[in-house]
Design a protein around this motif. Structure first.
Motif, PDB file in Angstrom:
ATOM      1  N   UNK A 209       0.833  -1.206   0.000  1.00  0.00           N
ATOM      2  CA  UNK A 209       0.000   0.000   0.000  1.00  0.00           C
ATOM      3  C   UNK A 209       0.865   1.253   0.000  1.00  0.00           C
ATOM      4  N   UNK A 210       1.854   1.285   0.892  1.00  0.00           N
ATOM      5  CA  UNK A 210       2.686   2.477   1.024  1.00  0.00           C
ATOM      6  C   UNK A 210       3.523   2.756  -0.200  1.00  0.00           C
ATOM      7  N   UNK A 211       4.194   1.722  -0.709  1.00  0.00           N
ATOM      8  CA  UNK A 211       5.043   1.921  -1.895  1.00  0.00           C
ATOM      9  C   UNK A 211       4.200   2.170  -3.144  1.00  0.00           C
ATOM     10  N   UNK A 212       3.051   1.506  -3.231  1.00  0.00           N
ATOM     11  CA  UNK A 212       2.168   1.747  -4.359  1.00  0.00           C
ATOM     12  C   UNK A 212       1.650   3.181  -4.364  1.00  0.00           C
ATOM     13  N   UNK A 213       1.313   3.702  -3.188  1.00  0.00           N
ATOM     14  CA  UNK A 213       0.860   5.091  -3.106  1.00  0.00           C
ATOM     15  C   UNK A 213       1.972   6.045  -3.535  1.00  0.00           C
ATOM     16  N   UNK A 214       3.199   5.784  -3.100  1.00  0.00           N
ATOM     17  CA  UNK A 214       4.318   6.642  -3.517  1.00  0.00           C
ATOM     18  C   UNK A 214       4.474   6.657  -5.039  1.00  0.00           C
ATOM     19  N   UNK A 215       4.408   5.488  -5.643  1.00  0.00           N
ATOM     20  CA  UNK A 215       4.585   5.405  -7.098  1.00  0.00           C
ATOM     21  C   UNK A 215       3.457   6.125  -7.830  1.00  0.00           C
ATOM     22  N   UNK A 216       2.237   5.943  -7.363  1.00  0.00           N
ATOM     23  CA  UNK A 216       1.097   6.602  -7.999  1.00  0.00           C
ATOM     24  C   UNK A 216       1.169   8.121  -7.860  1.00  0.00           C
ATOM     25  N   UNK A 217       1.556   8.596  -6.687  1.00  0.00           N
ATOM     26  CA  UNK A 217       1.641  10.040  -6.485  1.00  0.00           C
ATOM     27  C   UNK A 217       2.692  10.676  -7.383  1.00  0.00           C
ATOM     28  N   UNK A 218       3.701   9.898  -7.759  1.00  0.00           N
ATOM     29  CA  UNK A 218       4.752  10.431  -8.624  1.00  0.00           C
ATOM     30  C   UNK A 218       4.361  10.426 -10.097  1.00  0.00           C
ATOM     31  N   UNK A 219       3.277   9.717 -10.433  1.00  0.00           N
ATOM     32  CA  UNK A 219       2.977   9.456 -11.842  1.00  0.00           C
ATOM     33  C   UNK A 219       2.740  10.736 -12.647  1.00  0.00           C
ATOM     34  N   UNK A 220       2.023  11.700 -12.072  1.00  0.00           N
ATOM     35  CA  UNK A 220       1.695  12.914 -12.819  1.00  0.00           C
ATOM     36  C   UNK A 220       2.783  13.975 -12.735  1.00  0.00           C
ATOM     37  N   UNK A 221       3.785  13.732 -11.912  1.00  0.00           N
ATOM     38  CA  UNK A 221       4.835  14.730 -11.710  1.00  0.00           C
ATOM     39  C   UNK A 221       6.147  14.347 -12.371  1.00  0.00           C
ATOM     40  N   UNK A 222       6.240  13.126 -12.893  1.00  0.00           N
ATOM     41  CA  UNK A 222       7.522  12.559 -13.301  1.00  0.00           C
ATOM     42  C   UNK A 222       7.473  12.130 -14.765  1.00  0.00           C
ATOM     43  N   UNK A 223       8.513  12.411 -15.545  1.00  0.00           N
ATOM     44  CA  UNK A 223       8.576  11.861 -16.909  1.00  0.00           C
ATOM     45  C   UNK A 223       8.475  10.337 -16.865  1.00  0.00           C
ATOM     46  N   UNK A 224       7.919   9.749 -17.910  1.00  0.00           N
ATOM     47  CA  UNK A 224       7.608   8.326 -17.901  1.00  0.00           C
ATOM     48  C   UNK A 224       8.819   7.463 -17.569  1.00  0.00           C
ATOM     49  N   UNK A 225       9.944   7.683 -18.221  1.00  0.00           N
ATOM     50  CA  UNK A 225      11.114   6.828 -17.989  1.00  0.00           C
ATOM     51  C   UNK A 225      11.565   6.910 -16.533  1.00  0.00           C
ATOM     52  N   UNK A 226      11.581   8.128 -15.985  1.00  0.00           N
ATOM     53  CA  UNK A 226      11.977   8.303 -14.588  1.00  0.00           C
ATOM     54  C   UNK A 226      10.954   7.660 -13.658  1.00  0.00           C
ATOM     55  N   UNK A 227       9.677   7.797 -14.004  1.00  0.00           N
ATOM     56  CA  UNK A 227       8.632   7.201 -13.185  1.00  0.00           C
ATOM     57  C   UNK A 227       8.705   5.687 -13.172  1.00  0.00           C
ATOM     58  N   UNK A 228       9.007   5.094 -14.323  1.00  0.00           N
ATOM     59  CA  UNK A 228       9.124   3.642 -14.384  1.00  0.00           C
ATOM     60  C   UNK A 228      10.286   3.138 -13.538  1.00  0.00           C
ATOM     61  N   UNK A 229      11.397   3.862 -13.555  1.00  0.00           N
ATOM     62  CA  UNK A 229      12.537   3.467 -12.732  1.00  0.00           C
ATOM     63  C   UNK A 229      12.204   3.596 -11.250  1.00  0.00           C
ATOM     64  N   UNK A 230      11.498   4.669 -10.887  1.00  0.00           N
ATOM     65  CA  UNK A 230      11.080   4.851  -9.500  1.00  0.00           C
ATOM     66  C   UNK A 230      10.156   3.712  -9.078  1.00  0.00           C
ATOM     67  N   UNK A 231       9.232   3.354  -9.945  1.00  0.00           N
ATOM     68  CA  UNK A 231       8.314   2.243  -9.668  1.00  0.00           C
ATOM     69  C   UNK A 231       9.084   0.946  -9.437  1.00  0.00           C
ATOM     70  N   UNK A 232      10.052   0.663 -10.325  1.00  0.00           N
ATOM     71  CA  UNK A 232      10.837  -0.579 -10.189  1.00  0.00           C
ATOM     72  C   UNK A 232      11.640  -0.579  -8.893  1.00  0.00           C
ATOM     73  N   UNK A 233      12.201   0.571  -8.544  1.00  0.00           N
ATOM     74  CA  UNK A 233      12.983   0.655  -7.300  1.00  0.00           C
ATOM     75  C   UNK A 233      12.106   0.384  -6.088  1.00  0.00           C
ATOM     76  N   UNK A 234      10.906   0.948  -6.090  1.00  0.00           N
ATOM     77  CA  UNK A 234       9.989   0.704  -4.973  1.00  0.00           C
ATOM     78  C   UNK A 234       9.569  -0.762  -4.930  1.00  0.00           C
ATOM     79  N   UNK A 235       9.403  -1.358  -6.102  1.00  0.00           N
ATOM     80  CA  UNK A 235       9.058  -2.775  -6.141  1.00  0.00           C
ATOM     81  C   UNK A 235      10.178  -3.653  -5.610  1.00  0.00           C
ATOM     82  N   UNK A 236      11.414  -3.318  -5.984  1.00  0.00           N
ATOM     83  CA  UNK A 236      12.562  -4.113  -5.517  1.00  0.00           C
ATOM     84  C   UNK A 236      12.704  -4.053  -4.001  1.00  0.00           C
ATOM     85  N   UNK A 237      12.291  -2.954  -3.393  1.00  0.00           N
ATOM     86  CA  UNK A 237      12.375  -2.849  -1.936  1.00  0.00           C
ATOM     87  C   UNK A 237      11.565  -3.939  -1.239  1.00  0.00           C
ATOM     88  N   UNK A 238      10.544  -4.454  -1.914  1.00  0.00           N
ATOM     89  CA  UNK A 238       9.630  -5.410  -1.273  1.00  0.00           C
ATOM     90  C   UNK A 238       9.944  -6.863  -1.613  1.00  0.00           C
TER      91      UNK A 238
END
Length: 262
Positions: A209-238
């Protein structure tokens, strides 16, 4: 319940859910400086509590909030006061940054500043008779507590302009159609429906829930490539967590998972 600061905000813990209340019912929960500071402190406290997996924002008494304390707004000495520069923005940013998903229960009234208060929340439950809108243009100003920036991200620019520049209340059915709120119900059922939705969220893995919320909140503020990397990093944490293993073990065993935030 646990009072915070001067007692104008309270936290009620219910297992994994924390209910945060505006607690000034004699003033219809109108937001004074003290209430906003207490509410900020309450969200800081639940954000730091690892035993809280989801949060509701509710109003004690018959309404969520009548909005800003009008006498406070009229009598402030400087137009560019701490209310605009510090107190209210800090409250909204604290809600937005809260690690857990936040569900707002909007019953009977949430105009102007109270409308803006609900925008950083992740979900909104709205009463069918609620007065819900941004009225500032009818008061000689415009919503500048985040409304012009957060609302277009939720409903699109054209609809946001309509809501803000007409200064009219949003019809609840229209609020549902445009995706501003996710559920409508009778006003006297709002608090319980918000709590039920938060409890439903609490059935899921809290780290997800927490990491998913972080990734979603970044979606509209971040270029796609950067957002995808952020998403993957948050996923790897788990990937190496007990909850990750428990989720897959439970699905393979056809049983309910028992998550632990580990």
């Amino acid at each position: 319940m646990e009072s915070v600061g001067t007692g104008l905000a309270r936290i009620d813990r219910n297992d994994r859910r924390a209910d945060v209340y505006l607690a000034r019912p004699e003033k219809r929960n109108a937001m004074s400086v003290e209430l906003m500071r207490d509410l900020t402190a309450a969200f800081d406290r639940v954000d730091a509590d690892e035993d809280v997996w989801a949060v509701t924002l509710l109003g004690e008494g018959p309404v969520l909030s009548a909005g800003m304390d009008l006498e406070m707004m009229r009598d402030r000495v400087e137009p560019d006061s701490d209310i605009d520069r510090d107190v209210f923005p800090s409250l909204l940013e604290t809600i937005e940054r809260t690690r857990q998903p936040v569900v707002a229960g909007i019953k009977r009234a949430a105009p102007a500043g109270a409308f803006e208060l609900t925008l950083p929340c992740d979900f909104r439950v709205l009463g069918r008779d609620a007065k819900y809108g941004l009225l500032e243009v009818t008061l000689g100003t415009f919503p500048h507590g985040g409304g012009t920036q957060r609302l277009p991200r939720l409903v699109g620019l054209s609809k946001a302009k309509e809501i803000i520049l007409t200064g009219e209340f949003v019809e609840p059915e229209e609020a549902k159609r445009m995706g501003l709120v996710h559920e409508l119900c009778a006003d006297d059922a709002v608090d319980e429906r918000a709590k039920a939705f938060a409890d439903r969220l609490c059935e899921n893995a809290p780290l997800g829930l927490g990491n998913g919320k972080q990734a979603l909140n970044a979606a509209l503020e971040t270029p796609l490539e950067q957002g995808l990397e952020f998403e993957r990093a948050l996923g790897r944490e788990l990937d190496d967590t007990e909850d990750y293993r428990e989720g897959f073990d439970a699905r393979l065993a056809d049983r309910e998972p028992q998550f632990s935030r580990e």
